[in-house]
Design an enzyme around this catalytic site. Structure first.
Site, PDB file in Angstrom:
ATOM      1  N   CYS A  15       3.449 -18.913 -25.407  1.00  0.00           N
ATOM      2  CA  CYS A  15       4.438 -18.572 -25.928  1.00  0.00           C
ATOM      3  C   CYS A  15       5.105 -19.599 -26.778  1.00  0.00           C
ATOM      4  CB  CYS A  15       5.588 -18.297 -25.074  1.00  0.00           C
ATOM      5  SG  CYS A  15       5.249 -16.686 -24.115  1.00  0.00           S
ATOM      6  N   ARG A  59      -1.223 -22.397 -29.023  1.00  0.00           N
ATOM      7  CA  ARG A  59      -0.577 -22.287 -27.613  1.00  0.00           C
ATOM      8  C   ARG A  59      -1.222 -20.966 -26.840  1.00  0.00           C
ATOM      9  NH1 ARG A  59       3.924 -25.648 -26.483  1.00  0.00           N
ATOM     10  NH2 ARG A  59       5.003 -24.185 -25.030  1.00  0.00           N
ATOM     11  N   TRP A  78       3.173 -14.275 -25.249  1.00  0.00           N
ATOM     12  CA  TRP A  78       1.812 -14.377 -24.393  1.00  0.00           C
ATOM     13  C   TRP A  78       2.336 -13.551 -23.348  1.00  0.00           C
ATOM     14  CZ3 TRP A  78      -0.016 -16.068 -19.709  1.00  0.00           C
ATOM     15  CH2 TRP A  78      -1.621 -15.927 -19.648  1.00  0.00           C
ATOM     16  N   ASN A  86      11.168 -18.175 -23.603  1.00  0.00           N
ATOM     17  CA  ASN A  86       9.860 -18.635 -22.896  1.00  0.00           C
ATOM     18  C   ASN A  86      10.090 -18.785 -21.455  1.00  0.00           C
ATOM     19  OD1 ASN A  86       8.457 -18.650 -25.426  1.00  0.00           O
ATOM     20  ND2 ASN A  86       8.328 -20.781 -25.526  1.00  0.00           N
ATOM     21  N   GLY A  87       9.466 -18.361 -20.540  1.00  0.00           N
ATOM     22  CA  GLY A  87       9.457 -18.645 -19.188  1.00  0.00           C
ATOM     23  C   GLY A  87       9.738 -17.408 -18.413  1.00  0.00           C
ATOM     24  N   GLU A 104     -17.703 -29.913 -16.267  1.00  0.00           N
ATOM     25  CA  GLU A 104     -16.872 -29.833 -17.450  1.00  0.00           C
ATOM     26  C   GLU A 104     -17.622 -29.209 -18.568  1.00  0.00           C
ATOM     27  OE1 GLU A 104     -14.051 -29.845 -18.504  1.00  0.00           O
ATOM     28  OE2 GLU A 104     -14.180 -30.578 -20.784  1.00  0.00           O
ATOM     29  N   LYS A 150     -16.731 -25.521 -20.637  1.00  0.00           N
ATOM     30  CA  LYS A 150     -16.584 -25.620 -22.186  1.00  0.00           C
ATOM     31  C   LYS A 150     -17.139 -24.256 -22.528  1.00  0.00           C
ATOM     32  CE  LYS A 150     -14.022 -27.543 -22.989  1.00  0.00           C
ATOM     33  NZ  LYS A 150     -13.370 -28.455 -22.149  1.00  0.00           N
ATOM     34  N   GLU A 159     -15.517 -20.964 -21.488  1.00  0.00           N
ATOM     35  CA  GLU A 159     -14.247 -20.728 -21.985  1.00  0.00           C
ATOM     36  C   GLU A 159     -14.373 -20.404 -23.561  1.00  0.00           C
ATOM     37  OE1 GLU A 159     -11.029 -23.543 -21.888  1.00  0.00           O
ATOM     38  OE2 GLU A 159     -12.639 -25.142 -21.866  1.00  0.00           O
ATOM     39  N   HIS A 179     -29.485 -25.176  -1.745  1.00  0.00           N
ATOM     40  CA  HIS A 179     -28.739 -24.633  -0.539  1.00  0.00           C
ATOM     41  C   HIS A 179     -28.206 -23.315  -1.030  1.00  0.00           C
ATOM     42  CE1 HIS A 179     -28.946 -28.294   1.533  1.00  0.00           C
ATOM     43  NE2 HIS A 179     -28.529 -28.823   0.601  1.00  0.00           N
ATOM     44  N   LYS A 239      -3.202 -22.570 -24.675  1.00  0.00           N
ATOM     45  CA  LYS A 239      -3.262 -23.890 -24.525  1.00  0.00           C
ATOM     46  C   LYS A 239      -2.467 -24.555 -23.343  1.00  0.00           C
ATOM     47  CE  LYS A 239      -4.930 -27.930 -26.190  1.00  0.00           C
ATOM     48  NZ  LYS A 239      -6.071 -28.248 -25.531  1.00  0.00           N
TER      49      LYS A 239
HETATM   50  O1  M6R Z   1      -2.409 -29.406 -20.404  1.00  0.00           O
HETATM   51  P1  M6R Z   1      -3.138 -29.613 -19.025  1.00  0.00           P
HETATM   52  O2  M6R Z   1      -4.163 -30.904 -19.336  1.00  0.00           O
HETATM   53  O3  M6R Z   1      -2.592 -29.773 -17.909  1.00  0.00           O
HETATM   54  O4  M6R Z   1      -4.217 -28.524 -18.873  1.00  0.00           O
HETATM   55  C1  M6R Z   1      -5.090 -28.098 -17.943  1.00  0.00           C
HETATM   56  C2  M6R Z   1      -6.038 -27.070 -18.150  1.00  0.00           C
HETATM   57  O5  M6R Z   1      -5.164 -25.898 -18.303  1.00  0.00           O
HETATM   58  C3  M6R Z   1      -6.809 -27.257 -19.350  1.00  0.00           C
HETATM   59  O6  M6R Z   1      -7.530 -28.554 -19.178  1.00  0.00           O
HETATM   60  C4  M6R Z   1      -7.842 -25.952 -19.689  1.00  0.00           C
HETATM   61  O7  M6R Z   1      -8.774 -25.985 -18.421  1.00  0.00           O
HETATM   62  C5  M6R Z   1      -8.498 -25.991 -20.849  1.00  0.00           C
HETATM   63  N1  M6R Z   1      -8.668 -24.567 -21.559  1.00  0.00           N
HETATM   64  C6  M6R Z   1     -10.129 -26.738 -20.585  1.00  0.00           C
HETATM   65  O8  M6R Z   1     -10.580 -26.690 -21.966  1.00  0.00           O
END
Ligand code: M6R
Length: 607
Positions: A2, A27, A74, A100-101, A480, A484, A487, A503, A602
């Site tokens: 949002c 965002r 959102w 927002n919220g 990680e 990547k 997502e 395992h 985001k």
């Molecule tokens: O803004 P933040 O670093 O606290 O966000 C944490 C996660 O939401 C963020 O890293 C998310 O996993 C990303 N989409 C990863 O690429």
């Protein structure tokens, strides 16, 4: 997640609001809307989907009004429909709000209001609009204050009223709002990005504050209408930094920026002579640091994986037990932390709801809390008031890349600093710092291979499943890399510690299930090699990240990407980069919306 943009001044509000919404697109959102005050009437246009849909609806309108509010939504309460999109009206269109919220007690409030007003949407935000309307007796600011006193939940709120053509009311609790200050005009937004083209002077609203914004000034008070004096902060991000800079996607631009922003992260934070890191803004003395019994790192997503790298560094250099926890778990599990615990809250946005709550929990238990944050003036940064900014600049792509490397950089610096207060020698500290200084050049070596990595990615784009394997400090790198890929490409992938495969997960391995493995030359090289061999023996195709010049690694590789040699603890700073590029090029090959992957936002400002 949002976005809010508001404008009051002497310019036409419409283009400023539309561009502002585009600046906040990163965002994440699923509908958008705008309201402009025009000849004593609030015009409103809303659309489901991309901002372009809103722009097409606005095509034949050229509202010249100089006051307006806008929003990207959102969905949380109610589906993705035009009725649920903001702004929401009350008092037959005299009041408009964007919010927002989440209003937690919206059901009970709605029940009371339903006797007098007809609700059009399913949202909690429309309830807030009517609640403000129900309190309105000539002062919009008073109505907002009285309504908010009845609300349980969170808000970043803008409200306007046709009888107050010279006023926007802004209020905040748990959802960020920034006011940009310029000559005779004010910009209000969820973050600074939409105002960078006009001003770098901003005031951050804090929780519980209400701002009455006119063309001449801003009056800030609390919900009891007690005046609050606030300063102005100078922002040093420039607009170019917040744009794509010629790259096809923000994500690629941000991957490529890593050598530069890494230098920003470590600049001025190295004392080579003493072999230690210089970190300002600490909330703890050196004596207290020596007495620490425990370190905890709280975060989510990519920030969590950066935290896992930090664990290896803290335990090895400072020899202090270190736990890494998802903020969403930490806050509910009654964590054991006290005044001998140092908690690091790691977050790019500084607005992640789970991490905000986890920080409060850690503080409540008396722990020392430090932030490792990117967004300056964000909620977590301000709530903690101690720690380090990672200086990665605006990160627009939903998938975090450069923020990750800079988080790791700051965690390493913190570990070196703590280590030097214990038993790490000056010479070891110095060697690590010298290696850190070489990292940007080594990152560039990897980035130069982008075309080769693209070609490799094409070969793997059609697979439906992936394993990412690593050991030791490269285990979080595997996690990680896997995140990547999933997502942004929507391909199923799992990150595992190499030794765990036998395992259970090994049962999944086949020709259809390729393995991406990090096999750089470190103490676990032979062990990792065996794990890769186990997968190959079951038919898996392998893509190996190996140390430059390691011919032997080719024995277990169908495809190979070389990275320069560095100290083991620093390897994640390099080894993650080819995985970012691999994920990026697969997503491009599959035609995905790389910067704004489906279902993701985001800034995750809801629990
Ligand atoms: O803004 P933040 O670093 O606290 O966000 C944490 C996660 O939401 C963020 O890293 C998310 O996993 C990303 N989409 C990863 O690429």
């Amino acid at each position: 997640m949002c976005g809010i943009v508001g404008y009051i001044g002497n310019k036409q509000a419409l283009p400023i609001l539309v561009q502002g919404l585009r600046d906040l697109e990163y965002r994440g959102y699923d509908s958008a809307g705008i309201s402009i005050l025009e000849d004593g009437k609030l015009q409103r246009v809303r659309a489901v989907g991309k901002i372009d849909n809103l722009v097409s609806k606005l095509k034949d309108q050229n509202y010249p009004g100089t006051l307006g509010i806008s929003h990207t939504r959102w969905a949380t309460h109610g589906g993705v429909t035009e009725e649920n999109a903001h702004p929401h009206f009350a008092l037959d269109g005299k009041i408009a709000i964007v919010h927002n919220g989440i209003i937690e007690n919206y059901r009970e409030l709605k029940k009371k209001l339903e006797k007098k007003v007809k609700f059009i949407s399913q949202t909690d935000s429309e309830v807030l609009a009517h609640l403000i309307g129900s309190h309105y007796k000539g002062s919009l600011a008073d109505a907002v204050r009285q309504a908010l006193a009845e609300v349980r939940g969170t808000y970043g709120l803008l409200a306007v009223h046709t009888d107050h053509p010279d006023q926007i009311i802004a209020a905040r609790l748990g959802s960020p709002l920034v006011i940009g200050v310029a000559e005779g005009e004010y910009f209000i937004a969820s973050d600074v990005t939409p105002m960078l083209a006009y001003t770098k002077q901003v005031t951050f609203l804090d929780d519980g504050e209400v701002a009455e914004i006119s063309r001449e000034n801003v009056r800030i008070s609390n919900l009891k209408d007690e005046l609050i004096t606030k300063g102005i902060t100078q922002i040093d991000w420039d607009q170019a930094k917040a744009q794509k800079g010629g790259y096809e996607h923000f994500m690629l631009k941000e991957i490529m920026e890593q050598p530069t922003v890494f230098e920003d992260a470590i600049r001025g934070r190295i004392n080579m002579e003493e072999g230690t890191a210089v970190l300002g803004g600490l909330n703890i003395s050196e004596d207290q640091m020596r007495e620490l019994k425990r370190i905890m790192i709280i975060s989510g997503g990519t920030a969590y994986y950066a935290g896992l790298v930090g664990k290896y560094a803290f335990e090895r250099l400072a020899q202090i037990p270190c736990e890494v926890d998802f903020s969403s778990e930490f806050r509910y599990r009654d964590p054991i932390c006290d005044k001998k615990t140092l908690v690091y809250a790691v977050s790019q946005s500084g607005e992640t709801a789970d991490t905000i709550m986890a920080v409060r929990e850690a503080k409540r238990k008396g722990a020392h809390v430090r932030g490792i944050i990117n967004v300056v003036g964000s909620t977590i940064a301000r709530e903690i008031g101690a720690g380090s900014y990672i200086h990665a600049g605006p990160e627009m792509a939903v998938a975090s890349t450069k923020a990750y490397t800079n988080m790791v950089a700051l965690l390493l610096l913190n570990a070196i600093q703590l280590g030097r207060l214990k038993h790490v020698t000056q010479a070891t500290g110095k060697r690590m710092l010298e290696s850190l200084l070489q990292i940007p050049a080594k990152m560039n070596e990897i980035l130069k291979q982008a075309d080769e990595i693209k070609a490799i990615a094409k070969k793997y784009a059609q697979y439906k499943n992936f394993f990412f394997l690593g050991r030791g400090v490269n285990y979080p790198v595997a996690l990680e890399g896997s995140l990547k890929l999933k997502e942004i490409s929507y391909i199923h992938s799992e990150g595992y510690a190499g030794g765990e495969m036998k395992h259970g997960p090994l049962a999944l391995v086949s020709e259809e299930f390729p393995v991406v493995a990090i096999l750089t030359r470190n103490q676990l090289y032979e062990k990792m090699k065996s794990n890769i061999q186990e997968a190959r023996a079951r038919g898996a195709r392998t893509l190996i990240i190996a140390t430059e010049g390691d011919i032997e690694a080719a024995e277990v590789a169908d495809d190979i990407i070389f990275v320069p040699k560095t100290m083991e603890l620093l390897e994640p700073l390099l080894n993650t980069i080819p995985l970012q590029l691999f994920a990026y090029y697969i997503a491009v090959e599959l035609g995905r919306d790389v910067d704004r992957p489906r279902n993701l936002a985001k800034s995750v400002t809801v629990e």
